[in-house]
Design a protein around this motif. Structure first.
Motif, short mmCIF file in Angstrom:
data_model
loop_
_atom_site.label_atom_id
_atom_site.label_comp_id
_atom_site.label_asym_id
_atom_site.label_seq_id
_atom_site.Cartn_x
_atom_site.Cartn_y
_atom_site.Cartn_z
N LYS A 1 48.11 37.74 43.32
CA LYS A 1 47.08 37.70 44.35
C LYS A 1 45.82 38.44 43.90
CE LYS A 1 50.58 37.63 48.00
NZ LYS A 1 51.14 38.36 49.17
N ASP A 2 46.00 39.51 43.13
CA ASP A 2 44.87 40.35 42.74
C ASP A 2 44.48 40.05 41.29
OD1 ASP A 2 45.08 41.70 45.24
OD2 ASP A 2 46.73 42.86 44.41
N GLN A 3 43.32 39.46 41.11
CA GLN A 3 42.85 39.13 39.78
C GLN A 3 41.96 40.22 39.19
OE1 GLN A 3 43.91 36.40 38.01
NE2 GLN A 3 45.30 36.23 39.75
N SER A 4 41.65 41.25 39.96
CA SER A 4 40.83 42.35 39.47
C SER A 4 41.20 43.61 40.23
CB SER A 4 39.34 42.04 39.65
OG SER A 4 39.00 41.99 41.03
N ALA A 5 40.76 44.77 39.68
CA ALA A 5 41.04 46.04 40.35
C ALA A 5 40.35 46.12 41.70
CB ALA A 5 40.58 47.19 39.45
N VAL A 6 39.15 45.56 41.80
CA VAL A 6 38.42 45.57 43.07
C VAL A 6 39.16 44.75 44.12
CG1 VAL A 6 36.27 44.92 44.21
CG2 VAL A 6 36.21 45.94 41.93
N ALA A 7 39.65 43.57 43.72
CA ALA A 7 40.40 42.73 44.66
C ALA A 7 41.68 43.41 45.11
CB ALA A 7 40.71 41.39 44.00
N LYS A 8 42.32 44.12 44.20
CA LYS A 8 43.55 44.83 44.54
C LYS A 8 43.29 45.91 45.58
CE LYS A 8 47.23 47.61 42.46
NZ LYS A 8 47.79 48.14 41.20
N LEU A 9 42.23 46.68 45.38
CA LEU A 9 41.91 47.76 46.32
C LEU A 9 41.45 47.20 47.66
CD1 LEU A 9 40.09 50.18 43.87
CD2 LEU A 9 42.36 50.46 44.85
N THR A 10 40.75 46.08 47.64
CA THR A 10 40.31 45.45 48.89
C THR A 10 41.51 44.98 49.70
OG1 THR A 10 38.23 44.74 47.87
CG2 THR A 10 38.93 43.59 49.87
N ARG A 11 42.48 44.37 49.02
CA ARG A 11 43.68 43.90 49.72
C ARG A 11 44.51 45.08 50.20
NH1 ARG A 11 48.90 41.63 48.69
NH2 ARG A 11 48.82 42.29 46.52
N LEU A 12 44.55 46.17 49.44
CA LEU A 12 45.27 47.37 49.87
C LEU A 12 44.65 47.94 51.14
CD1 LEU A 12 47.33 49.68 49.36
CD2 LEU A 12 45.55 50.80 47.99
N LYS A 13 43.32 47.99 51.19
CA LYS A 13 42.63 48.50 52.38
C LYS A 13 42.91 47.63 53.59
CE LYS A 13 38.07 49.89 54.08
NZ LYS A 13 36.64 50.03 53.74
N ARG A 14 42.88 46.31 53.39
CA ARG A 14 43.15 45.38 54.50
C ARG A 14 44.58 45.56 55.02
NH1 ARG A 14 42.77 40.92 51.89
NH2 ARG A 14 40.49 40.96 51.87
N PRO B 1 45.04 58.86 47.40
CA PRO B 1 44.45 59.46 48.60
C PRO B 1 43.45 58.56 49.32
CG PRO B 1 44.33 60.94 46.71
CD PRO B 1 44.68 59.59 46.19
N SER B 2 42.73 57.73 48.56
CA SER B 2 41.70 56.88 49.16
C SER B 2 41.70 55.53 48.46
CB SER B 2 40.32 57.55 49.05
OG SER B 2 40.02 57.84 47.69
N PHE B 3 40.82 54.66 48.89
CA PHE B 3 40.82 53.30 48.36
C PHE B 3 40.01 53.22 47.07
CE2 PHE B 3 41.32 52.83 53.01
CZ PHE B 3 42.61 52.29 53.01
N ASP B 4 40.47 53.95 46.07
CA ASP B 4 39.90 53.86 44.73
C ASP B 4 41.03 53.92 43.72
OD1 ASP B 4 40.62 56.59 44.43
OD2 ASP B 4 38.68 57.24 45.21
N ARG B 5 40.71 53.96 42.45
CA ARG B 5 41.73 53.84 41.41
C ARG B 5 42.42 55.15 41.07
NH1 ARG B 5 39.34 50.11 36.62
NH2 ARG B 5 41.55 50.17 36.08
#
Length: 288
Positions: free
Chosen positions: A54-67, A211-215
């Motif tokens: 589902k996640d093709q990039s680190a940004v997409a992964k973090l966005t889906r995690l936040k959602r 801790p937050s929505f970053d890497r």
């Protein structure tokens, strides 16, 4: 005749005695060449359809995690598996390497080159838990997807796959009589497939906190964090003595990376994977 040992010799003897008498759990590891990697079509008898993450990039992964965090209202739990093999009597860790292009030829798993791999990313097999799913069941399910070629079936295949799951022979045989995993109709069958292949989820190695929505992740919960956004648990995974493996994700291959290349190499592998040599130091690695 009395033989006097030098202080250096006595120190080495003490170290050896401590290493042999200390209570340390044991890991049985097998030669990397025992594990055959085949294209997915050969492993499961299908048409070779691939599984795209589902996640093709680190940004997409973090966005889906936040959602997901916002939808569920609590910390997201995830699991990853650390699988140990050996080559030249040295422990290697199985990682999924994603690059612009990868080989799809069948053959024995080989140690990875320790040179610089440009435009390549590495990860451990694993994923996120669903609801009240047990961590071990989730990891078995993810291992079936990531390294055993297990795929979800479409609705019109469910009945046929349910019949196949009830069979007394859930395996198809690969090279050299190794057991290979076929396609199944639901995620529960993925758990059964991994277990029947002889893969066993073992000890917890570490728990990492986001801790937050970053890497950035830490092996502890920072004092200022009331609830982390994600908790990721690393498990030791015990492999059978031999097995047929299949990676279905496009442009992804399974590689065996030596511990000496992982050690303090967070710039290439990330902090979690680079910490594995320290995590395994409490185990006795048995070369089988």
């Amino acid at each position: 005749m009395h033989i006097a040992f030098s202080p250096c010799c006595r120190s080495k003897q003490r170290i050896k005695k401590m290493a042999t008498t200390a209570v340390r759990p044991k890991i049985d590891t097998y030669a990397v060449a025992r594990y055959i990697v085949v294209p997915n079509a050969e492993a499961d008898g299908s048409t070779g359809s691939s599984t795209t993450r589902k996640d093709q990039s680190a940004v997409a992964k973090l966005t889906r995690l936040k959602r997901r965090y916002e939808n569920e209202g609590h910390c997201v739990m995830s699991v990853e598996g650390v699988m140990v093999v050996h080559a030249h009597n040295h422990p290697h860790i199985l990682l999924l390497k994603k690059s612009s292009a990868s080989s799809s030829e069948a053959g024995a798993l080989a140690p990875s080159s320790v040179g610089h791999a440009s435009q390549a990313t590495f990860r451990l097999p694993g994923g996120k838990l669903r609801g009240a799913e047990a961590p071990a069941d989730c990891l078995h399910r993810k291992l079936a997807r990531d390294i055993l070629g297990h795929q979800k079936s479409t609705d019109d295949e469910v009945e046929q796959n349910r019949h196949a799951e009830a069979s007394d022979h859930p395996f198809v045989m690969g090279h050299s009589g190794h057991a290979a995993i076929g396609r199944s109709g639901n995620d529960h069958s993925g758990v059964a497939a991994a277990q029947q292949a002889g893969i066993r989820v073992g000890e917890v190695l570490s728990v990492w906190c986001r801790p937050s929505f970053d890497r950035v992740m830490y092996p502890y919960v920072p004092a200022h964090v009331s609830e982390p956004k994600e908790l990721r648990t690393l498990f030791l995974v015990h492999l059978p003595s031999e097995c047929v493996l299949a990676v279905t994700e496009p442009n992804t291959e399974l590689v065996a990376v030596p511990l000496f290349d992982l050690y303090e190499n967070a710039s290439k592998y990330g902090a979690l994977i680079a910490s594995i040599p320290q995590l395994l130091s409490r185990f006795v690695v048995n070369v089988c």
